[in-house]
Design a protein around this motif. Structure first.
Motif, PDB file in Angstrom:
ATOM      1  N   SER A 353      22.661 -75.184 -36.376  1.00 16.19           N
ATOM      2  CA  SER A 353      22.144 -74.055 -36.211  1.00 16.19           C
ATOM      3  C   SER A 353      21.370 -73.812 -34.847  1.00 16.19           C
ATOM      4  O   SER A 353      20.015 -73.340 -34.741  1.00 16.19           O
ATOM      5  N   PHE A 424      18.822 -78.522 -36.860  1.00 24.05           N
ATOM      6  CA  PHE A 424      18.457 -77.497 -37.415  1.00 24.05           C
ATOM      7  C   PHE A 424      17.663 -76.649 -36.257  1.00 24.05           C
ATOM      8  O   PHE A 424      16.430 -77.445 -35.766  1.00 24.05           O
ATOM      9  N   GLU A 428      13.892 -72.368 -41.893  1.00 23.92           N
ATOM     10  CA  GLU A 428      14.593 -71.611 -42.875  1.00 23.92           C
ATOM     11  C   GLU A 428      16.092 -72.034 -43.007  1.00 23.92           C
ATOM     12  O   GLU A 428      16.625 -71.961 -44.060  1.00 23.92           O
ATOM     13  N   SER A 429      16.694 -71.978 -42.112  1.00 24.46           N
ATOM     14  CA  SER A 429      18.284 -72.356 -42.031  1.00 24.46           C
ATOM     15  C   SER A 429      18.432 -73.925 -42.562  1.00 24.46           C
ATOM     16  O   SER A 429      19.622 -73.792 -43.396  1.00 24.46           O
ATOM     17  N   ALA A 432      18.240 -72.812 -46.477  1.00 24.81           N
ATOM     18  CA  ALA A 432      19.271 -72.129 -47.005  1.00 24.81           C
ATOM     19  C   ALA A 432      20.472 -72.938 -46.969  1.00 24.81           C
ATOM     20  O   ALA A 432      21.295 -72.550 -47.730  1.00 24.81           O
ATOM     21  N   GLN A 433      20.625 -74.184 -46.376  1.00 26.95           N
ATOM     22  CA  GLN A 433      21.729 -74.894 -46.530  1.00 26.95           C
ATOM     23  C   GLN A 433      21.571 -75.869 -47.562  1.00 26.95           C
ATOM     24  O   GLN A 433      22.434 -76.953 -47.588  1.00 26.95           O
TER      25      GLN A 433
END
Ligand code: NCD
Length: 440
Positions: A353, A424, A428-429, A432-433
């Motif tokens: 990301s 990342f 947060e991402s 989330a994963q």
């Protein structure tokens, strides 16, 4: 992580290995000594030269090399006459032309184009210069020119002068020389230095160290008496100390380059562009120095230097077709001229990301792609764009096996195996994963 097969082409001087170059230079020597032996080596083969930037020497020397080996040649010498102007992607062009020829020589204005083209062409692709990233066959030619003079590179000191920021020949040569054991004195024109990350990768790869040398001539070229030098760690040189940096007493070669205006160098240059001046030719540091230049030159080498026995740039240009004959033999006749393998360059992993590649000249921007990433050696916290080698912004790094995520600078990160790395842009991402916070 998928690896490009070894002889899929020649994309970057950083993929060279010492055994490859050593045997390659011997193959060039054979071609130079007995050209008639190779006259039919490529009979029945077709070479395509696709030049999406101006070229005289590189394209014609590749085409001359192909003819001398008995191959047929098809060419795009001007992109205005091809479907590139209709908006065709590089990926599609590579797929199509890959069906017309046995090998593609490609020059392109964007960094990493050669590596991308190779993934779609289905035949070997040889990089004829991609953006500011690399020009590996020019480096082979530069190395062969010096090899003929010296026989070996160890202990040699070579200055690279001029537009290092945009000059692909300078960048590729820095890889080639350090790989062969020479020291490189970095002499950028004002405002035209390459980025520190580029140099760190060379130092790390070849076990080199960064030292400083000084000389009054350097000030006339770069604005500073001191210059950085990339040198083998074991090197012990007799040096004259004066002030805080030892004085360099000789340069074995000086590689001059022109200002690359077409890549915006004019705006970035912050002073007078360096070159050779009449009074400098008498300086003891240049007494036995060979002057090289990939050409075309501008004012950095005035014409009166041409008659000087130290000037070998036209000899260098004359060797272009011979070196490129050997490139074709290595790529297409490996059953007869099998050379040690190149270092495979990972095509990268597009899962992340991290956002777009920060290098505006990277091929990914023009192909509407996310930059796939790779890591280099033991440096597991720097994620490089797999096409243009620019560092991507990874602030957090996860481990695919433990499912924990850490800040990129955490001491945990270097312990993660390369195949388990997952970069990342933010925490947060990662959460989330399904990654858990592993701390710093
Ligand atoms: C170089 C290039 O295109 O990068 N030329 C060449 O291939 N001999 C250098 C340049 O154009 O300055």
């Amino acid at each position: 992580m998928h690896l490009l097969p070894v002889m899929e082409g020649l994309h970057s001087a950083e993929a060279f290995t010492q055994p490859f170059v050593a045997e390659f230079l011997e193959l060039v020597r054979q071609v130079e000594r007995r050209p008639e032996k190779f006259a039919d080596a490529l009979r029945g083969k077709v070479i395509a030269t696709i030049f999406e930037e101006p070229s005289t020497r590189t394209r014609l020397s590749f085409e001359s090399a192909a003819h001398r080996l008995g191959a047929g040649v098809i060419t795009v010498a001007d992109p205005k006459t091809s479907s590139v102007v209709k908006g065709e992607t590089l990926r599609d062009t590579a797929r199509v032309i890959g069906g017309y020829a046995d090998l593609l020589v490609w020059r392109h204005p964007h960094d990493g184009a050669s590596r991308l083209a190779a993934q779609f062409a289905g035949v070997p692709v040889v990089n004829g210069g991609d953006g500011r990233l690399g020009h590996p066959t020019q480096t082979l030619l530069d190395l062969y020119t010096l090899y003929k003079k010296w026989g070996s590179f160890e202990g040699r000191v070579v200055g690279i002068l001029g537009d290092l920021l945009h000059g692909r020949t300078a960048r590729s040569l820095a890889w080639g020389l350090t790989m062969m054991g020479a020291s490189v004195v970095v002499l950028p024109g004002p405002g035209l230095d390459w980025e520190p990350g580029f140099e760190s990768r060379i130092l790390e790869r070849y076990g080199y160290r960064l030292a400083r040398l000084s000389h009054s001539l350097f000030k006339e070229w770069t604005g500073s008496e001191q210059a950085r030098v990339l040198e083998p760690k074991g090197l012990v040189q007799g040096r004259l100390f004066q002030g805080d940096a030892p004085i360099v007493e000789r340069l074995d070669a000086l590689y001059l380059t022109r200002l690359q205006d077409e890549r915006g160098a004019g705006e970035q240059s912050a002073g007078v562009f360096p070159g050779l001046k009449a009074h400098q030719l008498q300086a003891p540091i240049l007494k036995d120095t060979f002057f090289l230049h990939p050409l075309p030159r501008r004012d950095e080498i005035p014409e009166f230097v041409d008659a000087d026995p130290r000037a070998i740039y036209f000899e260098q240009a004359r060797l272009g077709p011979i070196v490129r004959q050997a490139v074709f033999l290595a790529m297409l006749c490996s059953e007869h001229y099998s050379l040690p393998p190149l270092r495979p360059l990972p095509s990268g992993d597009a899962e992340h990301s991290m956002g777009a590649c920060p290098n505006p000249s990277c091929i990914t921007h023009f192909e509407g792609m996310r930059p796939p990433w790779r890591v280099e050696g033991r440096i597991r916290w720097i994620f490089l764009c797999a096409y243009c080698d620019t560092a991507l912004q990874a602030h957090y790094v996860g481990c695919r096996s433990s499912r924990r995520v850490h800040p990129a600078h955490s001491p945990q990160v270097p312990k993660i195996r390369p195949e388990n790395l997952r970069p990342f842009a933010d925490r947060e991402s990662a959460i989330a994963q399904g990654f858990r916070w592993g701390g710093g």
